[in-house]
Motif scaffolding. Structure first.
Motif, PDB file in Angstrom:
ATOM      1  N   LYS A  87      -6.037 -12.459   5.677  1.00 23.77           N
ATOM      2  CA  LYS A  87      -4.551 -11.787   5.290  1.00 23.77           C
ATOM      3  C   LYS A  87      -5.298  -9.499   6.606  1.00 23.77           C
ATOM      4  O   LYS A  87      -5.602  -9.532   5.398  1.00 23.77           O
ATOM      5  N   ASP A  88      -5.564  -9.533   7.444  1.00 23.09           N
ATOM      6  CA  ASP A  88      -5.941  -8.266   7.675  1.00 23.09           C
ATOM      7  C   ASP A  88      -6.140  -7.746   8.896  1.00 23.09           C
ATOM      8  O   ASP A  88      -5.465  -8.949  10.255  1.00 23.09           O
ATOM      9  N   GLU A  89      -5.990  -7.099   9.306  1.00 22.34           N
ATOM     10  CA  GLU A  89      -5.409  -6.051  10.828  1.00 22.34           C
ATOM     11  C   GLU A  89      -6.887  -7.075  12.132  1.00 22.34           C
ATOM     12  O   GLU A  89      -8.179  -8.059  11.125  1.00 22.34           O
ATOM     13  N   LEU A  90      -6.188  -7.237  12.698  1.00 21.01           N
ATOM     14  CA  LEU A  90      -7.704  -7.948  13.734  1.00 21.01           C
ATOM     15  C   LEU A  90      -8.543  -7.150  14.043  1.00 21.01           C
ATOM     16  O   LEU A  90      -9.695  -7.536  14.165  1.00 21.01           O
ATOM     17  N   ARG A  91      -8.363  -6.406  14.187  1.00 19.42           N
ATOM     18  CA  ARG A  91      -9.690  -4.832  15.054  1.00 19.42           C
ATOM     19  C   ARG A  91     -10.398  -4.964  13.418  1.00 19.42           C
ATOM     20  O   ARG A  91     -12.490  -4.739  13.503  1.00 19.42           O
ATOM     21  N   ASN A  92     -10.516  -5.356  11.875  1.00 22.91           N
ATOM     22  CA  ASN A  92     -11.029  -5.681  10.786  1.00 22.91           C
ATOM     23  C   ASN A  92     -12.382  -6.845  11.389  1.00 22.91           C
ATOM     24  O   ASN A  92     -13.446  -6.279  10.861  1.00 22.91           O
TER      25      ASN A  92
END
Length: 421
Positions: A341-346
């Motif tokens: 669960k993390d932002e796609l850009r990360n």
């Protein structure tokens, strides 16, 4: 005698500029390895300061030199990881090691077999040497200050730092696999149980265990000797001593020294009775030694490129190298981080910055020292050189800007939070 002074002056000049390179790199947003590579090109073009290596360097010399840089860098990586990272934070690097790395290796193996038309042992070796994320050339995207509180850009810095520390040692069994298959003459005569039980399970276990024990014992000794006798041993040089000692002892005791060095630095970093200021001093000292050796290595690498090492493979090697850097590693990284669960850009940033470098060269030269009759030796060196070159240039041009973007975004988010409160 004159050549001796020319060598000293040339290398002295190259290492002298390292004092300004980090600041220059941040200012122009270009990683320092690119600048060093250009210096290597220029020094080769003018023929100074030494007799440049042939297209392929001596395997044993290259192995020892690369080995030294990697173990020093691994100690630095271990010391960088502070106590702000809990078990949950380790999920990303562990996924990169146990999901992304195998995908990269399997892809490299089959492409080596059916596209590059390499032999089975050579395809295995190609897969093994491209497994580790380099702890040396990846410094731009790794944690820097071990005392600094966790910041916005560390969402990509920490996973890449931990991944580089772990997979440089976990890739070793697969280099052994390539050598053992080559020595056996193929899969049929190869002993899988010997490799799996000894080279994979036992040596990895001993590497981790001995590293943790040695780091802990050194931390205890630092604290107790000073507390009981008042003798101060808080010098940065201890980081280099700990690196060499841990590596040598672990290899003698049948463990993987790369893993041991990383975990020794990590264990010492987490020993709470040794002051944070001294841990930073250890990190800074070993980091400066790493930078010094890196200058020499990249300049020599730049010279070997102009000397013709890239010409030892054909267009297929170039296509594979580009595909590995731009497609295989990023895609494998996204697959590995799919459930996080993390932002796609990360995830995209972490997946893209799987930098390959000096660790790959070590494994390649080590394998050739162990077994001199590997086929496609020149082609393997050339493909590895292409991947390192593409990694230096592509990641070197993008990493500073990406890290700066995450840093600025983190600053803006903090300002917004402050306004809300």
């Amino acid at each position: 005698m004159e050549e001796h002074y020319i060598i000293l002056a040339g290398l002295g000049f190259a290492t002298l500029i390292m004092a300004w390179l980090p600041s220059i790199s941040k200012k122009i947003k270009v990683s320092s390895p690119i600048i060093l590579l250009l210096i290597g090109f220029a020094m080769f073009a003018f023929g100074y300061p030494l007799s440049w290596p042939q297209k392929i360097w001596d395997d044993e010399w290259l192995m020892y030199f690369s080995e030294t840089i990697v173990i020093i860098s691994l100690m630095g990586a271990g010391l960088k990881i502070g106590a702000t990272y809990d078990l949950k934070s380790w999920r990303k690097p562990l996924l990169l090691v146990f999901v992304t790395m195998p995908i990269c290796m399997v892809s490299a193996y089959f492409i080596g077999q059916y596209f590059l038309i390499l032999s089975i042992p050579s395809s295995l070796l190609l897969a093994a040497v491209l497994a580790p994320t380099d702890p040396v050339l990846a410094a731009e995207v790794q944690l820097d200050d071990p005392l600094k509180e966790e910041s916005a850009e560390d969402v990509i810095r920490f996973p890449l730092t931990a991944e580089a520390g772990l997979n440089d040692g976990i890739a070793f069994p697969f280099s052994y696999l390539a050598v053992m298959v080559a020595q056996a003459g193929g899969w049929a005569a190869f002993s899988f149980s010997d490799w799996f039980l000894d080279k994979f399970l036992l040596k990895i276990f001993l590497g981790i265990l001995l590293g943790l024990i040695i780091g802990r014992l050194i931390g205890y000794a630092l604290e107790r000797i000073h507390h009981v006798t008042g003798v101060k041993t808080f010098v940065g040089f201890l980081a280099l001593s700990l690196t060499v000692f841990t590596y040598g002892v672990t290899e003698l005791l049948h463990g993987y020294g790369f893993l041991a060095v990383f975990f020794a630095g990590f264990s010492l970093r987490y020993y709470e009775k040794v002051s944070g200021d001294y841990k930073k001093k250890l990190h800074d000292f070993v980091s400066e030694i790493e930078h010094l050796l890196l200058v020499v290595w990249i300049i020599l690498f730049g010279a070997s490129i102009l000397n013709g090492i890239l010409g030892l493979t054909d267009w297929k090697g170039v296509v594979f190298a580009l595909a590995f850097v731009l497609i295989i590693r990023p895609l494998a990284g996204l697959i590995g981080l799919w459930g996080v669960k993390d932002e796609l850009r990360n995830k995209l940033a972490i997946s893209f910055f799987g930098i390959r470098g000096i660790g790959s060269v070590f494994y390649l030269s080590w394998a050739f020292v162990q077994f001199a009759d590997f086929e496609h030796k020149g082609e393997l060196y050339a493909i590895t050189a292409y991947i390192i070159l593409f990694s230096i240039v592509l990641h070197g041009l993008t990493a500073p800007a990406v890290i700066d973007h995450f840093r600025k975004k983190g600053t803006l988010n903090e300002k917004e939070k402050n306004r809300e409160t």
